[in-house]
Every structure is written in structure tokens, then in C-alpha cells.
Design an enzyme around this catalytic site. Sequence first.
Site, PDB file in Angstrom:
ATOM      1  N   LEU A 179       1.510  -3.558  -3.835  1.00  0.00           N
ATOM      2  CA  LEU A 179       1.387  -2.117  -3.756  1.00  0.00           C
ATOM      3  C   LEU A 179       0.250  -1.807  -2.785  1.00  0.00           C
ATOM      4  CD1 LEU A 179       1.674  -0.834  -7.456  1.00  0.00           C
ATOM      5  CD2 LEU A 179       3.376  -0.645  -5.641  1.00  0.00           C
ATOM      6  N   ASP A 180       0.437  -0.779  -1.958  1.00  0.00           N
ATOM      7  CA  ASP A 180      -0.616  -0.393  -1.031  1.00  0.00           C
ATOM      8  C   ASP A 180      -1.899  -0.068  -1.794  1.00  0.00           C
ATOM      9  OD1 ASP A 180       1.425  -0.522   0.837  1.00  0.00           O
ATOM     10  OD2 ASP A 180       1.787   1.646   0.790  1.00  0.00           O
ATOM     11  N   GLN A 181      -3.020  -0.141  -1.098  1.00  0.00           N
ATOM     12  CA  GLN A 181      -4.302   0.132  -1.750  1.00  0.00           C
ATOM     13  C   GLN A 181      -4.331   1.518  -2.390  1.00  0.00           C
ATOM     14  OE1 GLN A 181      -7.671  -0.375   0.842  1.00  0.00           O
ATOM     15  NE2 GLN A 181      -9.171   0.110  -0.737  1.00  0.00           N
ATOM     16  N   THR A 192      -1.700   3.231  -3.420  1.00  0.00           N
ATOM     17  CA  THR A 192      -0.566   3.468  -4.305  1.00  0.00           C
ATOM     18  C   THR A 192      -0.891   2.982  -5.706  1.00  0.00           C
ATOM     19  OG1 THR A 192       1.006   3.266  -2.481  1.00  0.00           O
ATOM     20  CG2 THR A 192       1.880   2.977  -4.692  1.00  0.00           C
ATOM     21  N   HIS A 214       4.559  -0.001   3.399  1.00  0.00           N
ATOM     22  CA  HIS A 214       4.449   1.464   3.372  1.00  0.00           C
ATOM     23  C   HIS A 214       5.810   2.147   3.465  1.00  0.00           C
ATOM     24  CE1 HIS A 214       0.190   0.754   3.914  1.00  0.00           C
ATOM     25  NE2 HIS A 214       0.344   0.319   5.142  1.00  0.00           N
TER      26      HIS A 214
END
Length: 281
Positions: free
Chosen positions: A145-147, A149, A230
Amino acid sequence: MNTATPNDESTSAAGEGWSEDMELAPAHPGDRAPSDAGDDRQGERLQKVLARAGVASRRVVEEMIDEGRISVNGALVQVQGMRVDAQKDKIAVDGVRLEIRDDRVTYAINKPSGVITAMSDDRNRPTIGDMVGDLAPGLVHVGRLDQDTEGLLLVTNDGELAHRLAHPSYGVRKTYLAQVSGKVPRDLARRLRSGVELDDGPVKVDSFRVVDTHAGQSVVEVVLHEGRKHIVRRLLAHVGLPVSRLTRTAVGPVELQRMRTGSIRKLTRQEVGSLEELVGL
């Protein structure tokens, strides 16, 4: 670190699972009887394996067998005393696959925004590794998961399960809630299901719906099995809906539910079994 243990008394597929701390009934003659002459399987008696896994006492397991509620490797168990290999055989109760191996564990984390999906970081940023600590040996995160998110992230020490869940060829669906700015066009769901072209290739969603709209902001649900970097943010920005907050709420059949931010819970045996079945293990 917050840990949450689900209520393990429900036996439905959508419930929280069977208790792993259930007191086992004492041995009785049915447990010690020799196997049928034609049964040359090696391993432990099914009753003992399921009792140890917390499904029910041995006597109750025998009743479940008589009621036709248990299957092994897709075949209904029709006799008492069947022997199984807990490391290899696929056991289901009421049609719900169970993970009965004791050496494999999988956890769900409600990842906060700002935490890096990594087990360590040379820049001393907060990581998933910091959250799980020494919870279990050999844990790895399943995908990323993105930072910025939030939401559901799985960690496991089952390398093959982690690989299959993350690999796009297995088509595991992920569900996201996104807060976006702007008005959502009426035909957007159709467009996204048909597919749009991004700079690194086409992408289409499995489903899309508007959950809520208020004061120029909307909350939308996006379900897709893409794994590109992303991807949800880029997809929604491409159609004129920049994302201000993004939360993953489900990975396949496993849901975030009411987990608090930063909390961790061990998946039930049937949740892990459902994941394994989903990716062909």
C-alpha cells in the site's frame, strides 16, 4: 501495537470462525479404535486434528461427520476414524475450507497513513515491520500500500500464499474507498468497466459505485485486481477525480470490517482457507 482477536464462536463462512482455545473433550474409545482395514492413510485421526484446531471437541466432530458436514480433498467424509495429513490435506467444514497447519499464520493490519509498506527502512521511517515486531517469525507483507494509503494489508509467513495473492495472474480483487473532489459523471462506472488508457497501458475496474456525495466531495468504491503502482489514484485522477484519501477495505474475501487504525488481528482458519482456495492452494 494494537491486537484484536475475532470472536471465534461462529461457524458461518461470513463469521469470525471457531475458537482456537476450545477445551478439548477427553479421549474416548472411538478415538482409540483402530482404523478400517482398508484405510492405509498415514497421519492423525480427523477428529483429533479438528479438535486441536479448535473446530469442536472430538465427540462433536464425530457428530459433524455423521451429519455430512466435513469433507477432505473435496470428498465427503463418510466413516469415523479417517486419518489425514494436516500439512497436505484440504479439509472443509460446511463447505468452508480451513487452514489447519499450525506453522503458518496470516494477519490483517489496518495500516495507518504515513507507514511504509516494508519490514525495515534505512531512513528510520515507520514501517509495517515496526508494527508487527516479533509477532511471528518470517512474516512478509502481501503486496504493498502506498505510504499515504490506509487500510487492509495482509502479512504472512506462508511465502507461496503471499506470492499468489500478490501476483496479478491470480486476479485477486482488492476493494478501495476513495474520497475524491469533483462531480462523478453518471456514465463513469460504465467507462471504467470498459477500460481507460493510462500512460503505462489500459486499466479497467471490476466494479465502481458512488457511496456518498456531499459539498463537492464524493466517496466512491473501486474494486479491481490491478497491482500497478498508485493505480487507483492514477485511474481516478485520469477521469478528473483527484483522490484526497484512499483506504483499502478488502483483499479477496478478507474485509477490514471494524478494525481500528493501527490494529492487527490474526485471520481465522476459514479466512485463510478461503484465501488458499481463491489462489488454488
